[in-house]
Write an enzyme that holds these catalytic residues in place. Structure first.
Site, PDB file in Angstrom:
ATOM      1  N   HIS A  14      -0.293  -6.411  -0.048  1.00 23.81           N
ATOM      2  CA  HIS A  14      -1.717  -6.740   0.029  1.00 23.81           C
ATOM      3  C   HIS A  14      -2.055  -7.951  -0.843  1.00 23.81           C
ATOM      4  O   HIS A  14      -1.343  -8.289  -1.797  1.00 23.81           O
ATOM      5  CB  HIS A  14      -2.561  -5.543  -0.409  1.00 23.81           C
ATOM      6  CG  HIS A  14      -2.326  -5.126  -1.835  1.00 23.81           C
ATOM      7  ND1 HIS A  14      -2.884  -5.785  -2.917  1.00 23.81           N
ATOM      8  CD2 HIS A  14      -1.578  -4.124  -2.354  1.00 23.81           C
ATOM      9  CE1 HIS A  14      -2.503  -5.203  -4.035  1.00 23.81           C
ATOM     10  NE2 HIS A  14      -1.702  -4.194  -3.722  1.00 23.81           N
ATOM     11  N   GLU A 105      -0.363   3.621  -1.621  1.00 20.99           N
ATOM     12  CA  GLU A 105       0.223   3.315  -2.916  1.00 20.99           C
ATOM     13  C   GLU A 105       0.854   4.552  -3.540  1.00 20.99           C
ATOM     14  O   GLU A 105       0.437   5.694  -3.265  1.00 20.99           O
ATOM     15  CB  GLU A 105      -0.865   2.754  -3.857  1.00 20.99           C
ATOM     16  CG  GLU A 105      -0.400   2.401  -5.261  1.00 20.99           C
ATOM     17  CD  GLU A 105       0.660   1.309  -5.284  1.00 20.99           C
ATOM     18  OE1 GLU A 105       1.812   1.612  -4.898  1.00 20.99           O
ATOM     19  OE2 GLU A 105       0.349   0.183  -5.697  1.00 20.99           O
TER      20      GLU A 105
END
Length: 249
Positions: A14, A105
């Protein structure tokens, strides 16, 4: 006949997030905790992160037709999902982005929001246990070990292998997840994956690319490459520690 995975797999970290900035500021000040109110799943991109996502979109728009993704998947966490959405919109691609919780995550449990300084101060016994168990196998209370993330990756890859439409698959996710993809796809052991993590920084917006090689074995083309972001005029950013809510414990 069972398929052997995508012909082309691109893993994208990201863009830079507000969490990355908070982590950098906390470590620079020697603080115990990040100044960040949002939960990890809701941390947005920084302005630089948005620019990195747009740069990825311009890169996608310039790809030859044979390299354009046929499928896109993303972590549901906002910083990854927004990177994927912005890149697709900038590229003018109408592919849906499939959010999969297995790409989220790594969860840090009670360490969420703490720096290494804070972990050692607030949880000295856990810091000692982590030192004994080792970074790869250690699981913080309420969180995940790297092995837990690797299991998620294996599950995801098994599902992808059964879908013909994912032959050119782009995945927008997080640093620890991409490292675990390498661990799984390259057949690494504990020592090798920890050495990789220690030596090679992974820039925001970077790409890690695999092609399906002879016999269906995934072949690594590049790892943690910022070339696409840099070529499209955006500034690569990275840090030595985990980018998000604190260092990878």
């Amino acid at each position: 006949m069972q398929r052997l995975g995508p012909a082309r797999l691109v893993l994208v970290r990201h863009g830079e997030s507000i969490g990355n900035l908070a982590d950098r500021a906390a470590r620079g000040a020697g603080a115990a905790r990040l100044e960040l109110d949002a939960r990890d799943a809701d941390v947005p991109l920084s302005d630089t992160g948005v620019n990195q996502a747009r740069a990825l979109g311009r890169h996608l728009a310039d790809l030859p037709e044979t390299a354009v993704p046929t499928a896109v998947a993303s972590s549901p966490y906002r910083r990854s999902a927004d990177t994927a959405r912005t890149a697709m919109e900038t590229a003018g691609l109408r592919l849906p982005v499939h959010h999969d919780e297995r790409l989220r995550e790594r969860e840090l449990g009670v360490f969420d929001g703490l720096t290494g300084t804070g972990i050692r101060a607030e949880y000295p016994a856990e810091a000692a246990r982590r030192e004994h168990v080792g970074k790869f196998y250690y699981r913080p209370p309420g969180g995940e070990s790297w092995c837990d993330v690797a299991l998620r990756v294996r599950s995801f890859l098994r599902d992808v292998g059964a879908r013909a439409a994912t032959d050119r698959l782009w995945i927008f996710t997080h640093q620890a997840v991409i490292t675990c993809f390498r661990y799984v796809l390259d057949g690494m052991d504990e020592e090798a994956v920890l050495a990789l993590d220690a030596k090679v920084p992974m820039p925001n917006g970077s790409t890690t690319t695999y092609h399906r090689g002879p016999g269906g074995v995934p072949a690594l083309v590049d790892y943690a490459s910022a070339a696409a972001v840099r070529a499209e005029g955006a500034e690569p950013t990275h840090e030595r520690e985990h980018a998000g809510r604190g260092p990878v414990p």
